[in-house]
Design an enzyme around this catalytic site. Structure first.
Site, PDB file in Angstrom:
ATOM      1  N   ARG A 186      -6.186   9.549  -1.464  1.00 24.20           N
ATOM      2  CA  ARG A 186      -5.689   9.877  -2.813  1.00 24.20           C
ATOM      3  C   ARG A 186      -6.852   9.933  -3.796  1.00 24.20           C
ATOM      4  O   ARG A 186      -6.878  10.774  -4.693  1.00 24.20           O
ATOM      5  CB  ARG A 186      -4.656   8.847  -3.274  1.00 24.20           C
TER       6      ARG A 186
ATOM      7  N   HIS B 208       0.877  -1.172   0.000  1.00 24.16           N
ATOM      8  CA  HIS B 208       0.000   0.000   0.000  1.00 24.16           C
ATOM      9  C   HIS B 208       0.912   1.218   0.000  1.00 24.16           C
ATOM     10  O   HIS B 208       1.869   1.272   0.782  1.00 24.16           O
ATOM     11  CB  HIS B 208      -0.884  -0.017   1.249  1.00 24.16           C
TER      12      HIS B 208
END
Ligand SMILES: Cc1cc2nc3c(=O)[nH]c(=O)nc-3n(C[C@H](O)[C@H](O)[C@H](O)COP(=O)(O)OP(=O)(O)OC[C@H]3O[C@@H](n4cnc5c(N)ncnc54)[C@H](O)[C@@H]3O)c2cc1C
Length: 573
Positions: free
Chosen positions: A258, A236
């Protein structure tokens, strides 16, 4: 030794295990079902840690087929397409079950429809969520339902080994360790579910819960099963960097940050993702993780060795409202996510590989079923954020129904008593060796996997990693644990965890050596190109005389071939 018999034994109480127990009970309430879990039921595993949410095609304009295409494209065409197909369709049923039968409340739009947010690598906003702490909602509701149904619970019980029948043709049961008492017990069952949730906790930075140590995968290997796609470890991109002395370092700051427009910036505050991918911060996890690793390698890293995640340009109040859990997590560590900058680093998050299984969750060992993060095939070379909890809940449910059917027509099977004795002896081995420094072994494992079998790999690094892992295995066999109090002996469990982590790390490393192309989560600096997708093969790794042996099999494109789409032309744009 204490012995127990059940119709169904479920190992693990995450989304897969809890759903399996519920669906088995629903299929036949008369079945004697047990759920065994290393931690506490409702409090352990990664499903509870799910932040971002659950992928499912619900909204007008989206479709299960679009979700399927995103999953296969994201998986770089390594997926078992029949499993991926089942995932996207059954997710539509499972999410209704979670809301309407089990009582989960997910966030809603003003018009009452379920809110779905953007997650990287997807062509539609389809991630259902409860704020940014979705897993707590799901696991709390599932646990309540399991508690009300008279399902037998073996909490703080660690599965140690699968024990077969004397002729080795089927599974008889599982050798377990009662962590509270420090005593062994043997549990026989007509059907056993492997749902211990993988978990790449062998890397220096990692996100999964501390109870996970690839136990199930190691047990499967020792039982002679193969594991597929083990080179595919997902990093991640945004693990929190809070310094070396806190377990918060490595924990994940969710993808929705994001997705919502968060920026990644270097030590000088300059955005860099556009230099690597036109999708910028919304590129898939593998791309963003490699870009961050490259930026750090080029000297653009921060003082703690990461990059910055910035959200302030989206309005601090808005960020606080939308990402309450993440903002509070950062505040706990002294950082201001809403208005300032937070340092992040890629962190090992998920293993796409695992036990090969059929759509009815059967495995190559009769009597053993598998579901969730212990399995391989659904995600191929890369898991889309949001497909993990869909995977565990979808296949957990299917496994429950399938095991109920199997158990109704099966008998309990006698165990190979010598195999039980051997597994007990293996678990007691550290008490026969002089105690030593397990922390040093763990730190070396972390560094080896991070540096040599990590985000960017090459032949020299992998060879170094393989040699270091062999040495770690020998070091562990020389490093014992004081044989005093066996109840809650955490040093003993540390040793057992390390034993499994080293065994599975060796498999990850060997599979990575075998794959001489780059795709999805697996990147080889010495083979940066992706081979012809049309002739894709997946790896299968097993133990042969204790050493990893890796082969490969052709991917069967049962629904769609690379370069084609199942979407109508106008929808594919
Ligand atoms: C921080 C974090 C955030 C995430 N966010 C998302 C997200 O937003 N969306 C998404 O789709 N996915 C997300 N994931 C991934 C997701 O959590 C997993 O894919 C999924 O929940 C795994 O479910 P599972 O049931 O297979 O395993 P888990 O939920 O991990 O459960 C495993 C269970 O097995 C037990 N166990 C382990 N070893 C043993 C043993 N030896 N004996 C007995 N029991 C054992 C554990 O105690 C636990 O109860 C996230 C993961 C993490 C770590």
């Amino acid at each position: 030794m204490k012995r127990l018999d059940f119709d169904i034994l479920v190992l693990g109480a995450g989304g897969a295990g809890l759903f399996a127990a519920l669906h088995a009970h629903k299929a036949d309430p008369a079945l004697k079902i047990a759920i065994a879990v290393k931690g506490l039921l409702g409090k352990s595993g990664c499903t509870r840690m799910v932040q971002g949410g659950y992928n499912v095609a619900l909204a007008p304009g989206d479709s299960a087929v679009r979700h399927f295409m995103d999953t296969v494209e994201g998986g770089k065409w390594l997926n078992d397409q029949d499993l991926a197909w089942l995932l996207v369709h059954e997710a539509q049923t499972r999410i209704r079950e979670l809301e309407n039968e089990l009582g989960c409340f997910f966030d809603r739009n003003a018009d009452g429809t379920v809110h779905q947010k953007a997650f990287a690598g997807q062509t539609f906003d389809r991630t259902v969520h409860k704020g940014d702490l979705t897993g707590i909602e799901i696991v709390n509701r599932l646990a309540e339902q399991v508690w009300t149904r008279g399902i037998f619970r073996l909490e703080e019980h660690r599965a140690l080994a699968f024990v077969k029948t004397p002729d080795g043709s089927a599974l008889s049961g599982v050798l377990m360790l009662d962590i509270r008492a420090g005593e062994f017990l043997f549990v026989r069952a007509k059907a056993v579910l492997l749902a211990t949730g993988g978990g790449p906790t062998m890397y220096k930075y990692h996100t999964p819960s501390g109870d996970k140590a690839c136990d199930g995968m190691a047990m499967a290997l020792r039982a002679g099963l193969a594991l597929r796609d083990m080179e595919m470890v997902q990093f991640h991109p945004t693990g929190l960097l809070a310094g070396p002395d806190t377990r918060m370092t490595g924990t994940v700051l969710e993808e929705g940050l994001r997705g919502a427009g968060g920026w990644l910036t270097d030590r000088d505050g300059k955005r860099f993702m556009a230099e690597y991918d036109p999708k910028g911060e919304r590129a898939t996890r593998d791309v963003v993780s490699r870009a961050i690793a490259d930026a750090i390698a080029k000297g653009r890293g921060t003082d703690l060795g990461g990059v910055h995640l910035e959200m302030a340009h989206l309005g601090p109040d808005n960020v606080r409202k939308q990402f309450k859990g993440m903002v509070e997590r950062c505040a706990d560590c002294g950082f201001d996510l809403a208005g300032g900058r937070v340092q992040v680093v890629p962190t090992a998050h998920y293993m796409m590989g695992g036990v090969p299984f059929a759509p009815d969750c059967t495995t190559a060992l009769p009597g053993l079923f598998a579901a969730g993060e212990d399995t391989g095939g659904v995600h191929g070379a890369n898991r889309l954020g949001g497909n993990g909890v869909a995977n565990s809940t979808v296949f957990g449910g299917l496994a429950g129904a399938s095991m109920a059917k199997f158990a109704r027509g099966a008998q309990l099977r006698a165990a190979d008593e010598a195999a039980i004795d051997a597994a007990v002896a293996a678990a007691l081995a550290p008490f026969a060796i002089p105690p030593g420094d397990l922390d040093a072994i763990r730190e070396t494992l972390y560094d080896t996997m991070w540096n040599d079998v990590g985000i960017v790999r090459d032949a020299a690094g992998l060879a170094r990693g393989a040699a270091a892992l062999d040495e770690l295995e020998r070091a562990l066999d020389r490093t014992g644990v004081a044989d005093g109090q066996r109840a809650f002996n955490l040093a003993w469990h540390d040793w057992l965890n390390l034993k499994n982590l080293v065994a599975v790390s060796k498999i990850v490393c060997a599979a990575a050596q075998m794959r001489t192309d780059s795709r999805g989560a697996h990147f080889r600096a010495d083979f940066p190109a992706t081979d012809d997708l049309a002739t894709s093969r997946y790896t299968l790794a097993r133990l042969a005389d204790g050493a990893p042996q890796v082969s490969s099999e052709p991917v069967l494109f049962t629904r769609v071939r690379p370069g084609q789409t199942l979407l109508p032309a106008e929808a594919a744009e």
